[in-house]
Write a protein that holds these residues in place. Sequence first.
Motif, PDB file in Angstrom:
ATOM      1  N   PRO A  31      -3.748  42.753  29.820  1.00  0.00           N
ATOM      2  CA  PRO A  31      -4.626  43.246  28.753  1.00  0.00           C
ATOM      3  C   PRO A  31      -6.090  43.080  29.165  1.00  0.00           C
ATOM      4  O   PRO A  31      -6.383  42.433  30.183  1.00  0.00           O
ATOM      5  N   ALA A  43      -8.573  42.764  26.399  1.00  0.00           N
ATOM      6  CA  ALA A  43      -9.308  42.379  25.180  1.00  0.00           C
ATOM      7  C   ALA A  43     -10.043  41.046  25.325  1.00  0.00           C
ATOM      8  O   ALA A  43     -11.061  40.823  24.664  1.00  0.00           O
ATOM      9  N   HIS A  44      -9.553  40.159  26.223  1.00  0.00           N
ATOM     10  CA  HIS A  44     -10.166  38.835  26.379  1.00  0.00           C
ATOM     11  C   HIS A  44     -11.444  38.890  27.218  1.00  0.00           C
ATOM     12  O   HIS A  44     -12.185  37.920  27.307  1.00  0.00           O
ATOM     13  N   PRO A  94     -14.412  48.387  27.547  1.00  0.00           N
ATOM     14  CA  PRO A  94     -13.104  47.857  27.966  1.00  0.00           C
ATOM     15  C   PRO A  94     -12.101  49.001  28.124  1.00  0.00           C
ATOM     16  O   PRO A  94     -12.067  49.911  27.290  1.00  0.00           O
ATOM     17  N   PRO A 105      -8.158  49.310  28.662  1.00  0.00           N
ATOM     18  CA  PRO A 105      -6.816  48.756  28.845  1.00  0.00           C
ATOM     19  C   PRO A 105      -5.915  49.776  29.552  1.00  0.00           C
ATOM     20  O   PRO A 105      -5.698  50.872  29.037  1.00  0.00           O
TER      21      PRO A 105
END
Length: 291
Positions: free
Chosen positions: A25, A27-28, A50, A52
């Motif tokens: 992922p 998102a972090h 971002p 993904p």
Amino acid sequence: MTILPTTGPLAHSGTTKLAGIIGWPVAHSRSPRLHGYWLDRHAIDGAYVPLPVRPENLLTAVRALRDLGFRGGNITIPHKEAVVAACDRLEASAERAGAVNTLVFEDDGTIVGANTDGAGFVAALAQNVPAYAPQDGPAVLLGAGGGARAIAAALVDAGCPDVVLVNRTRARADALAKALGKGVSAADWSDFGPLSRAVLVVNCTSLGMAGQPPLDVSLDHVQAHAVVTDIVYVPRTTALLAEAASRGHRTMGGLPMLLHQARVGFSRWFGVTPVVDDALVRFVAGDIPER
Ligand SMILES: NC(=O)c1ccc[n+]([C@@H]2O[C@H](COP(=O)([O-])OP(=O)(O)OC[C@H]3O[C@@H](n4cnc5c(N)ncnc54)[C@H](OP(=O)(O)O)[C@@H]3O)[C@@H](O)[C@H]2O)c1
């Protein structure tokens, strides 16, 4: 009269420069926050987003971003090695690291892969522990994964005379030492000899990261003047760093490395070489737990 902002999404034009970070992922990732800060500070008509991307879509996605007019981007877990197959050319840093963390799409469509992790670590040390120089003596790296490889190569290239890899899986440390060649060797986790000679100790394992157990290594054998560093940056102060600081060692966490590795990509996509200063550290550290 409506006053339009000079930066931020409402300032985007038909020639906005685009970059982003590909991960799965993703998102972090703190990279959008970091690059967004620099874009804002330099009032650049650009965006860093971002992205993904599932592993099975990686190569298609990289070529599509190039075709959509992106300038390039960063690559994070789990794609750093697989993305090599999408590159038309690798810079020496990526060849040495065996992985790519920065892509640059050239005007003629050439996809160039670079790796700025190792140089970012060395630059972060120069800024945060200026009395240390790689030439000062041996370094022990705990771990033999992607981070260890990039840092080992960069330390040797910066003049470190002896880099010793200590890893849970000894065979992986042996293979990495062989791949990097001169100046790099492997030792057993239970062998305290290299630790007792080191002037630099680097945790390159994922231990100590939020959600993982702490790194269980004794600092009893480490010389008092050695610098102890951790490339884990969530939390900012790992148990290893807290223990090292309490023993009087100079320490550095993983955040400065993250910030410094980003400068090269930003400069190549957006045309400005940004600086890492206290304001940036405070801004990016704002959403990372201290302990
Ligand atoms: N600050 C930065 O800019 C930056 C950049 C890159 C990475 N990092 C951080 O560095 C860490 C490592 O990343 P990476 O990409 O190098 O990961 P990686 O390639 O997956 O390597 C992980 C390493 O950790 C070791 N390890 C994992 N679990 C262990 C355990 N229970 N006991 C002992 N060793 C263990 C592995 O040993 P084995 O070989 O035995 O499995 C391996 O050496 C992550 O926390 C990542 O977020 C930070």
